[in-house]
Design a protein around this motif. Structure first.
Motif, PDB file in Angstrom:
ATOM      1  N   ALA A  76       0.836  -1.202   0.000  1.00 54.31           N
ATOM      2  CA  ALA A  76       0.000   0.000   0.000  1.00 54.31           C
ATOM      3  C   ALA A  76       0.869   1.249   0.000  1.00 54.31           C
ATOM      4  CB  ALA A  76      -0.902   0.002   1.225  1.00 54.31           C
ATOM      5  N   TYR A  77       0.381   2.298  -0.677  1.00 51.75           N
ATOM      6  CA  TYR A  77       1.109   3.576  -0.674  1.00 51.75           C
ATOM      7  C   TYR A  77       0.168   4.710  -0.274  1.00 51.75           C
ATOM      8  CZ  TYR A  77      -0.694   4.129  -5.542  1.00 51.75           C
ATOM      9  OH  TYR A  77      -1.479   4.220  -6.671  1.00 51.75           O
ATOM     10  N   PRO A  78       0.734   5.837   0.187  1.00 49.10           N
ATOM     11  CA  PRO A  78      -0.095   6.923   0.720  1.00 49.10           C
ATOM     12  C   PRO A  78      -0.914   7.622  -0.371  1.00 49.10           C
ATOM     13  CG  PRO A  78       2.221   7.166   1.372  1.00 49.10           C
ATOM     14  CD  PRO A  78       2.166   6.124   0.306  1.00 49.10           C
ATOM     15  N   SER A  79      -2.048   8.166   0.045  1.00 51.79           N
ATOM     16  CA  SER A  79      -2.854   8.980  -0.865  1.00 51.79           C
ATOM     17  C   SER A  79      -2.828  10.449  -0.465  1.00 51.79           C
ATOM     18  CB  SER A  79      -4.301   8.483  -0.898  1.00 51.79           C
ATOM     19  OG  SER A  79      -4.938   8.706   0.347  1.00 51.79           O
ATOM     20  N   LYS A  80      -2.287  10.727   0.720  1.00 51.69           N
ATOM     21  CA  LYS A  80      -2.236  12.111   1.204  1.00 51.69           C
ATOM     22  C   LYS A  80      -0.810  12.476   1.608  1.00 51.69           C
ATOM     23  CE  LYS A  80      -7.053  12.497   2.702  1.00 51.69           C
ATOM     24  NZ  LYS A  80      -7.472  11.435   1.798  1.00 51.69           N
ATOM     25  N   MET A  81      -0.475  13.742   1.387  1.00 57.65           N
ATOM     26  CA  MET A  81       0.856  14.246   1.681  1.00 57.65           C
ATOM     27  C   MET A  81       0.786  15.249   2.835  1.00 57.65           C
ATOM     28  SD  MET A  81       3.382  16.487  -0.836  1.00 57.65           S
ATOM     29  CE  MET A  81       2.839  15.541  -2.261  1.00 57.65           C
ATOM     30  N   GLU A  82       1.593  15.012   3.836  1.00 60.03           N
ATOM     31  CA  GLU A  82       1.646  15.963   4.945  1.00 60.03           C
ATOM     32  C   GLU A  82       2.460  17.191   4.536  1.00 60.03           C
ATOM     33  OE1 GLU A  82       2.823  14.449   8.727  1.00 60.03           O
ATOM     34  OE2 GLU A  82       1.698  12.580   8.485  1.00 60.03           O
ATOM     35  N   ASN A  83       2.020  18.335   4.989  1.00 60.27           N
ATOM     36  CA  ASN A  83       2.732  19.591   4.730  1.00 60.27           C
ATOM     37  C   ASN A  83       2.967  19.827   3.230  1.00 60.27           C
ATOM     38  OD1 ASN A  83       3.034  20.023   7.578  1.00 60.27           O
ATOM     39  ND2 ASN A  83       4.729  18.546   7.545  1.00 60.27           N
ATOM     40  N   ALA A  84       1.954  19.525   2.440  1.00 57.87           N
ATOM     41  CA  ALA A  84       2.074  19.735   0.993  1.00 57.87           C
ATOM     42  C   ALA A  84       2.201  21.221   0.694  1.00 57.87           C
ATOM     43  CB  ALA A  84       0.860  19.163   0.272  1.00 57.87           C
ATOM     44  N   PRO A  85       3.219  21.627  -0.055  1.00 60.08           N
ATOM     45  CA  PRO A  85       3.380  23.047  -0.372  1.00 60.08           C
ATOM     46  C   PRO A  85       2.287  23.531  -1.317  1.00 60.08           C
ATOM     47  CG  PRO A  85       4.989  21.732  -1.579  1.00 60.08           C
ATOM     48  CD  PRO A  85       4.282  20.795  -0.649  1.00 60.08           C
ATOM     49  N   LYS A  86       1.893  24.784  -1.169  1.00 64.61           N
ATOM     50  CA  LYS A  86       0.838  25.353  -1.993  1.00 64.61           C
ATOM     51  C   LYS A  86       1.421  25.949  -3.273  1.00 64.61           C
ATOM     52  CE  LYS A  86      -2.350  24.542   1.107  1.00 64.61           C
ATOM     53  NZ  LYS A  86      -3.358  23.478   0.891  1.00 64.61           N
ATOM     54  N   SER A  87       0.683  25.767  -4.341  1.00 62.28           N
ATOM     55  CA  SER A  87       1.037  26.416  -5.602  1.00 62.28           C
ATOM     56  C   SER A  87       0.393  27.795  -5.608  1.00 62.28           C
ATOM     57  CB  SER A  87       0.525  25.584  -6.783  1.00 62.28           C
ATOM     58  OG  SER A  87       0.900  26.163  -8.015  1.00 62.28           O
ATOM     59  N   LYS A  88       1.199  28.831  -5.764  1.00 64.02           N
ATOM     60  CA  LYS A  88       0.653  30.187  -5.735  1.00 64.02           C
ATOM     61  C   LYS A  88       1.322  31.041  -6.805  1.00 64.02           C
ATOM     62  CE  LYS A  88       3.826  31.289  -1.941  1.00 64.02           C
ATOM     63  NZ  LYS A  88       3.942  31.700  -0.527  1.00 64.02           N
TER      64      LYS A  88
END
Length: 377
Positions: A76-88
């Motif tokens: 199994a692999y993750p579907s969510k990323m902690e502290n994902a940087p925002k595109s701005k």
């Protein structure tokens, strides 16, 4: 040997070494798969990345003449990323699909399969085996389906009851006659969300994929991206998760069982502008450990250029103009011209007009003129 007891021992060992799910299948011919592959080939729906003929992909004894069973594994692999940087604005970011987060899954699964293979040899010295992950001839999905890992969903992914479709698959073909497991019942039912949501209509119907239209495939190509798909890829640099993220079976499925698959946010969601000038060495140092790097930097850079056009990111204009004027690769120069046209400032159109005077590649000239057409809209 009591193969029934040995199967239990193999299952127990698989848990010891961190395999999330294991199943056993017969090594009989995958008759339905062979017919489907032949049909896909006739329709021109294959990606071209497939290894082997339909026969080799559906007949295990072509790979191991003594084949009696196949062991299928899933991680199994993750579907969510902690502290994902925002595109701005000013710092636009691209994204790699979840299946390319963390260390290249091919390497991780091969390690697990090698450990499993060593365990088999330790207990059955005369064992014959052949293992593969993704790039082998056998269809990982068909094997996993037969082995009861999960069912094959309408999104053409194996959907497990425990982990949804966020799993990597691999298998070992062996001459040990393990008893096969029961397949999992298909439970897509009337749900057609993945088919209806696919951005490029690559899912022709539930369970049938035209790989030539699939964004996951298109992001890996090295030539000019056909124009009809350029507005569809958004900020995707490699792969596409849409048919998985919309799947109800994946709701609240997010497993962090393997440290190797944890994403580095700056790798999984990198800033786009720095990608444009990255050297081969820098690209390898930063992205070389992930599966999304296997085609090299050119497709990633092409996709980054399209993403900047998608965002109409004016802070990228200077770097894009530099590439259009100096990059030796026609695909990059032409794609830049197209994206500059989408950004659409007077500076963009002036740069394209000046570059046309010096350009001698017909395809690039075509893209430059296409870029200028945005001025007329």
């Amino acid at each position: 040997m009591d193969y029934h007891q040995f199967k239990d021992e193999v299952i127990a060992y698989s848990k010891e070494i961190g395999i999330d799910k294991i199943g056993f299948a017969s090594a009989d011919v995958f008759g339905e798969l062979k017919a489907r592959l032949q049909r896909q080939q006739a329709l021109g729906y294959q990606s071209g990345f497939e290894k082997g003929s339909p026969e080799e992909r559906a007949e295990p004894d072509r790979l191991l003449p003594e084949a009696q069973s196949i062991i299928s594994i899933a991680l199994a692999y993750p579907s969510k990323m902690e502290n994902a940087p925002k595109s701005k604005k000013g710092e636009r970011r691209g994204v790699f699909a979840r299946a390319s987060w963390g260390r290249d899954y091919h390497d991780v699964l091969r390690d697990k399969l090698n450990q499993l293979g060593a365990f088999l040899k330790q207990h059955v010295p005369e064992v014959e085996l052949k293992s593969m992950v993704d790039t082998g001839e056998l269809s990982d999905r068909a094997v996993a389906e037969r082995a009861g890992i999960g069912f094959s969903g309408k999104n053409c992914a194996i959907i497990t009851p425990e982990f949804g479709s966020y799993v990597y698959l691999g298998e070992i073909v062996t001459n040990i006659p393990f008893a096969p497991d029961e397949p999992v019942d298909d439970s897509c039912g009337d749900c057609n969300i993945c088919v209806d949501t696919c951005p490029t209509d690559a899912l022709v119907q539930g369970g049938q994929l035209n790989a030539q239209r699939c964004i996951a495939f298109l992001t890996q190509t090295k030539d000019f991206l056909p124009e009809e798909f350029r507005t569809k890829i958004g900020n995707r640099l490699y792969g596409c998760d849409t048919c998985q993220t919309v799947c109800p079976k994946n709701k609240k499925k997010d497993f962090h069982n393997h440290e190797e698959f944890e994403p580095d946010p700056e790798v999984a969601k990198p800033q786009l502008i720095p990608l444009l000038s990255v050297s081969n060495r820098e690209f390898k140092e930063k992205f070389g450990s992930i599966s999304g790097s296997w085609r090299g930097k050119k497709p990633i850079q092409r996709n980054a250029i399209l993403a900047l056009g998608h965002y109409r990111e004016e802070s990228a204009i200077d770097e894009l103009v530099r590439l259009m004027e100096k990059d030796p690769r026609p695909v990059i120069r032409g794609t830049v011209a197209y994206s500059l046209g989408k950004i659409g400032t007077p500076v963009c159109f002036q740069a394209i007009e000046q570059a046309i005077e010096k350009e001698d590649n017909e395809q690039v000239l075509y893209e430059m003129k296409k870029g200028l057409q945005f001025e007329e809209r």
